[in-house]
Design a protein around this motif. Structure first.
Motif, PDB file in Angstrom:
ATOM      1  N   GLU A 102      44.941 -36.243  13.739  1.00  0.00           N
ATOM      2  CA  GLU A 102      43.307 -36.311  14.071  1.00  0.00           C
ATOM      3  C   GLU A 102      42.745 -37.769  13.672  1.00  0.00           C
ATOM      4  O   GLU A 102      41.698 -37.742  12.888  1.00  0.00           O
ATOM      5  N   PRO A 103      43.224 -38.625  14.450  1.00  0.00           N
ATOM      6  CA  PRO A 103      42.518 -39.979  14.428  1.00  0.00           C
ATOM      7  C   PRO A 103      40.921 -39.737  14.735  1.00  0.00           C
ATOM      8  O   PRO A 103      40.587 -39.106  15.657  1.00  0.00           O
ATOM      9  N   SER A 104      40.225 -40.602  14.099  1.00  0.00           N
ATOM     10  CA  SER A 104      38.772 -41.127  14.476  1.00  0.00           C
ATOM     11  C   SER A 104      38.658 -42.557  14.347  1.00  0.00           C
ATOM     12  O   SER A 104      39.259 -43.027  13.514  1.00  0.00           O
ATOM     13  N   ILE A 105      37.289 -42.931  15.054  1.00  0.00           N
ATOM     14  CA  ILE A 105      37.245 -44.348  14.928  1.00  0.00           C
ATOM     15  C   ILE A 105      35.741 -44.651  14.780  1.00  0.00           C
ATOM     16  O   ILE A 105      35.167 -43.805  15.348  1.00  0.00           O
ATOM     17  N   SER A 106      35.222 -45.159  13.924  1.00  0.00           N
ATOM     18  CA  SER A 106      33.891 -45.871  13.622  1.00  0.00           C
ATOM     19  C   SER A 106      33.041 -46.080  14.998  1.00  0.00           C
ATOM     20  O   SER A 106      33.835 -46.736  15.796  1.00  0.00           O
ATOM     21  N   SER A 107      32.023 -45.930  15.170  1.00  0.00           N
ATOM     22  CA  SER A 107      31.142 -46.194  16.524  1.00  0.00           C
ATOM     23  C   SER A 107      31.398 -47.809  16.681  1.00  0.00           C
ATOM     24  O   SER A 107      31.206 -48.138  17.743  1.00  0.00           O
ATOM     25  N   ASP A 108      31.229 -48.649  15.550  1.00  0.00           N
ATOM     26  CA  ASP A 108      31.293 -50.091  15.821  1.00  0.00           C
ATOM     27  C   ASP A 108      33.003 -50.470  15.896  1.00  0.00           C
ATOM     28  O   ASP A 108      33.067 -51.936  16.055  1.00  0.00           O
ATOM     29  N   GLY A 109      33.884 -49.621  15.571  1.00  0.00           N
ATOM     30  CA  GLY A 109      35.316 -50.011  15.924  1.00  0.00           C
ATOM     31  C   GLY A 109      35.668 -50.619  14.520  1.00  0.00           C
ATOM     32  O   GLY A 109      37.024 -51.151  14.716  1.00  0.00           O
ATOM     33  N   ARG A 110      35.247 -50.771  13.405  1.00  0.00           N
ATOM     34  CA  ARG A 110      35.411 -51.511  12.402  1.00  0.00           C
ATOM     35  C   ARG A 110      36.686 -50.605  11.452  1.00  0.00           C
ATOM     36  O   ARG A 110      37.435 -51.065  10.796  1.00  0.00           O
ATOM     37  N   TYR A 111      36.601 -49.225  11.654  1.00  0.00           N
ATOM     38  CA  TYR A 111      37.367 -48.224  10.834  1.00  0.00           C
ATOM     39  C   TYR A 111      37.912 -47.314  11.629  1.00  0.00           C
ATOM     40  O   TYR A 111      37.261 -46.693  12.489  1.00  0.00           O
ATOM     41  N   ILE A 112      39.242 -46.939  11.197  1.00  0.00           N
ATOM     42  CA  ILE A 112      39.767 -45.742  11.584  1.00  0.00           C
ATOM     43  C   ILE A 112      39.754 -44.639  10.451  1.00  0.00           C
ATOM     44  O   ILE A 112      40.068 -45.055   9.239  1.00  0.00           O
ATOM     45  N   ALA A 113      39.937 -43.341  10.819  1.00  0.00           N
ATOM     46  CA  ALA A 113      39.900 -42.352   9.669  1.00  0.00           C
ATOM     47  C   ALA A 113      41.074 -41.166  10.406  1.00  0.00           C
ATOM     48  O   ALA A 113      41.059 -41.048  11.663  1.00  0.00           O
ATOM     49  N   PHE A 114      41.601 -40.769   9.379  1.00  0.00           N
ATOM     50  CA  PHE A 114      42.790 -39.683   9.887  1.00  0.00           C
ATOM     51  C   PHE A 114      43.211 -38.760   8.988  1.00  0.00           C
ATOM     52  O   PHE A 114      42.915 -39.084   7.615  1.00  0.00           O
ATOM     53  N   THR A 115      43.927 -37.655   9.145  1.00  0.00           N
ATOM     54  CA  THR A 115      44.526 -36.855   8.126  1.00  0.00           C
ATOM     55  C   THR A 115      45.998 -37.258   8.089  1.00  0.00           C
ATOM     56  O   THR A 115      46.322 -37.622   9.004  1.00  0.00           O
ATOM     57  N   SER A 116      46.407 -36.886   6.884  1.00  0.00           N
ATOM     58  CA  SER A 116      47.847 -37.235   6.720  1.00  0.00           C
ATOM     59  C   SER A 116      48.306 -36.535   5.489  1.00  0.00           C
ATOM     60  O   SER A 116      47.881 -36.421   4.498  1.00  0.00           O
ATOM     61  N   LYS A 117      49.590 -36.094   5.476  1.00  0.00           N
ATOM     62  CA  LYS A 117      50.397 -35.458   4.365  1.00  0.00           C
ATOM     63  C   LYS A 117      51.279 -36.471   3.814  1.00  0.00           C
ATOM     64  O   LYS A 117      51.914 -36.307   2.963  1.00  0.00           O
TER      65      LYS A 117
END
Length: 181
Positions: A102-117
């Motif tokens: 489930e990757p996601s990226i901030s609108s300004d491209g500075r951060y990514i977020a994701f779920t992980s086990k």
């Protein structure tokens, strides 16, 4: 674009979806899920493009997008369209020891977020074994010291990476790591 059709160039490789990025100004389509050994040998999907159009993040089952990918789980990749470089999110001492999705990226491209086990994404021990948590990481092209550390943003309890980025990083402030339970 996540696609498994042979109408794109380079064409579909037969191993599942590939991630392509379309440059609307130039009219070109670029393959993002291409690695050190060519086409991915597993599905690459769920791409998210940064608002500035510089980076695309996606998850992949492919084990040949980066040399040394031996963990046999889904990994998160970030492709920098300006530099033509690809980065796999890893653990503190090597490969992630669990699936990341489930990757996601901030609108300004500075951060990514994701779920992980994975339990080895941070320097402190994650005692929440086998349960997905939401993590955030600064991207390397904006953080010359190597991209910054992966931080735990939320214990998985209905949180989604895109929602966490929208809520917790609004205005571009740095994430505050949550204490492990």
């Amino acid at each position: 674009i996540a696609n498994n059709l042979s109408t794109l160039t380079p064409p579909f490789n037969g191993h599942g979806c590939e991630v392509y990025v379309r440059d609307c100004r130039a009219g070109a389509i670029y393959l993002a899920s291409f690695g050190a050994r060519g086409f991915g040998n597993g599905a690459s999907q769920f791409p998210r493009l940064s608002g500035d159009g510089r980076s695309v993040t996606y998850e992949s089952r492919a084990t040949n997008l980066e040399l040394g990918d031996n963990n046999a789980v889904r990994d998160i990749f970030v492709y920098d369209l300006m530099q033509g470089t690809q980065t796999r999110i890893k653990g503190v001492n090597g490969e992630a020891d669990g699936e990341s999705t489930e990757p996601s990226i901030s609108s300004d491209g500075r951060y990514i977020a994701f779920t992980s086990k994975a339990t080895n994404l941070m320097t402190r021990i994650d005692k929440n074994l086998g349960v997905e948590d939401v993590f955030v990481r600064p991207l390397a092209h904006l953080h010359p010291a190597g991209g910054g550390a992966v931080e735990l943003l939320a214990r998985h309890g209905g949180h989604r990476p895109r929602d966490v980025l929208a809520g917790e990083l609004a205005g571009g402030e740095q994430p505050e790591p949550h204490a492990p339970r």
